[in-house]
Design a protein around this motif. Structure first.
Motif, PDB file in Angstrom:
ATOM      1  N   ASN A   1       0.857  -1.185   0.000  1.00  0.00           N
ATOM      2  CA  ASN A   1       0.000   0.000   0.000  1.00  0.00           C
ATOM      3  C   ASN A   1       0.892   1.233   0.000  1.00  0.00           C
ATOM      4  OD1 ASN A   1      -1.804   2.067   0.397  1.00  0.00           O
ATOM      5  ND2 ASN A   1      -2.881   1.087   2.102  1.00  0.00           N
ATOM      6  N   LEU A   2       0.999   1.901  -1.148  1.00  0.00           N
ATOM      7  CA  LEU A   2       1.921   3.025  -1.274  1.00  0.00           C
ATOM      8  C   LEU A   2       1.400   4.301  -0.635  1.00  0.00           C
ATOM      9  CD1 LEU A   2       3.169   2.415  -4.918  1.00  0.00           C
ATOM     10  CD2 LEU A   2       4.306   1.845  -2.767  1.00  0.00           C
ATOM     11  N   SER A   3       0.174   4.262  -0.109  1.00  0.00           N
ATOM     12  CA  SER A   3      -0.340   5.427   0.618  1.00  0.00           C
ATOM     13  C   SER A   3       0.071   5.385   2.090  1.00  0.00           C
ATOM     14  CB  SER A   3      -1.870   5.487   0.514  1.00  0.00           C
ATOM     15  OG  SER A   3      -2.472   4.369   1.157  1.00  0.00           O
ATOM     16  N   GLU A   4       0.704   4.303   2.490  1.00  0.00           N
ATOM     17  CA  GLU A   4       1.178   4.145   3.860  1.00  0.00           C
ATOM     18  C   GLU A   4       2.694   3.956   3.852  1.00  0.00           C
ATOM     19  OE1 GLU A   4      -0.872   0.846   5.515  1.00  0.00           O
ATOM     20  OE2 GLU A   4      -2.860   1.817   5.466  1.00  0.00           O
ATOM     21  N   PRO A   5       3.347   4.168   5.005  1.00  0.00           N
ATOM     22  CA  PRO A   5       4.803   3.931   5.074  1.00  0.00           C
ATOM     23  C   PRO A   5       5.141   2.495   4.679  1.00  0.00           C
ATOM     24  CG  PRO A   5       4.046   5.118   7.007  1.00  0.00           C
ATOM     25  CD  PRO A   5       2.806   4.691   6.279  1.00  0.00           C
TER      26      PRO A   5
END
Length: 282
Positions: free
Chosen positions: A162-166
């Motif tokens: 998930n690239l929206s999270e670290p």
């Protein structure tokens, strides 16, 4: 060797045809397309330009190929800044890295036309006199591949991340009394080679190293350096292992990696990824 290398350059040249449509052989002001690329270690910008120019002069009448002006960068941060400030027209990277960069930069887009599907194989590079360590790496990588653990790591850190999270943190194993191997981490290819804001190595490469460490029962110490300093760090024994990529072509066409400096040996590959280009979505 020159003939073999020229054949490789012809294959690589096709990658540089993706900076727009059929009329994009040059920039809007008539200048040569400037293509950013992480610094090669045994091939200069001029040498790349010369080979690409010679290949393009033979092929552009039928294929529309052109020869870009290659601009080397020591790290991804400076290359991204150059693209954002229009110092370069596009940058060359990998599909997984492009997904990360596009998720972080709304003004970026991938070049969709005239970029053939060409992939590099990811491996590790060691000094030639460390052949025993290379054998240990090879055996560990082959086992991780055969038992499905590498595929699981790809899913966790690349395909399903998930690239929206670290990016997921990675804990390196610790073995009391075991030898320590120093590995260079650049952080220039997230989510592959990645360093968090607080300076901790994370991402797929680090996860792969942790799995290899577990197999070998040896400690890995991660040392952060710029991509352009990898070869010097390795040959000067500042580190024992660096990450590398090799063009997976048949040996009859080109050597596995023309950019490999003398005295360096490569492990078995543990991942492949397609080369793509990124430009501003003007």
């Amino acid at each position: 060797m020159k003939k073999i290398f020229a054949l490789l350059m012809i294959c690589m040249l096709a990658l540089a045809t993706g900076c727009g449509g059929s009329d994009d052989k040059k920039t809007s002001d008539g200048g040569q397309i400037k293509l950013g690329i992480i610094k090669h270690l045994n091939v200069t910008e001029t040498l790349l330009d010369n080979y690409f120019e010679k290949a393009a002069s033979r092929m552009n009448q039928t294929s529309g190929m052109y020869a870009p002006k290659h601009i080397f960068f020591d790290n991804m941060t400076s290359m991204v800044a150059a693209l954002q400030s229009n110092q370069i027209d596009a940058l060359s990277t990998y599909h997984s890295v492009a997904k990360y960069l596009l998720a972080q930069n709304a003004d970026f887009e991938t070049v969709k036309d005239r970029v053939p599907k060409v992939s590099d194989a990811f491996c590790c590079a060691l000094r030639e006199d460390d052949s025993a360590l290379k054998k240990e790496f090879d055996d560990a990588i082959l086992k991780l591949n055969s038992d499905g653990k590498l595929a699981d790591l790809v899913k966790t850190y690349i395909s399903d991340v998930n690239l929206s999270e670290p990016l997921p943190a990675v804990e390196m194993p610790k073995f009391d009394g075991a030898p320590t191997i120093k590995v260079a981490v650049t952080g220039d290819l997230p989510p592959l080679d990645f360093v968090t804001a607080d300076g901790k190595a994370a991402g797929f490469n680090t996860a792969m190293l942790a799995a290899v460490s577990q197999q070998l029962g040896k400690n890995f110490e991660l040392v952060q350096i710029d991509s352009g300093a990898r070869a010097v760090a390795l040959t000067s024994k500042q580190v024992d292992v660096i990450f590398w990529v090799a063009v997976p072509l048949d040996d009859t066409l080109a050597p596995p990696n023309c950019d490999t400096p003398d005295g360096v040996i490569l492990t078995e590959p543990y991942f492949t990824d397609e080369i793509v280009h990124i430009k501003l979505n003007k």
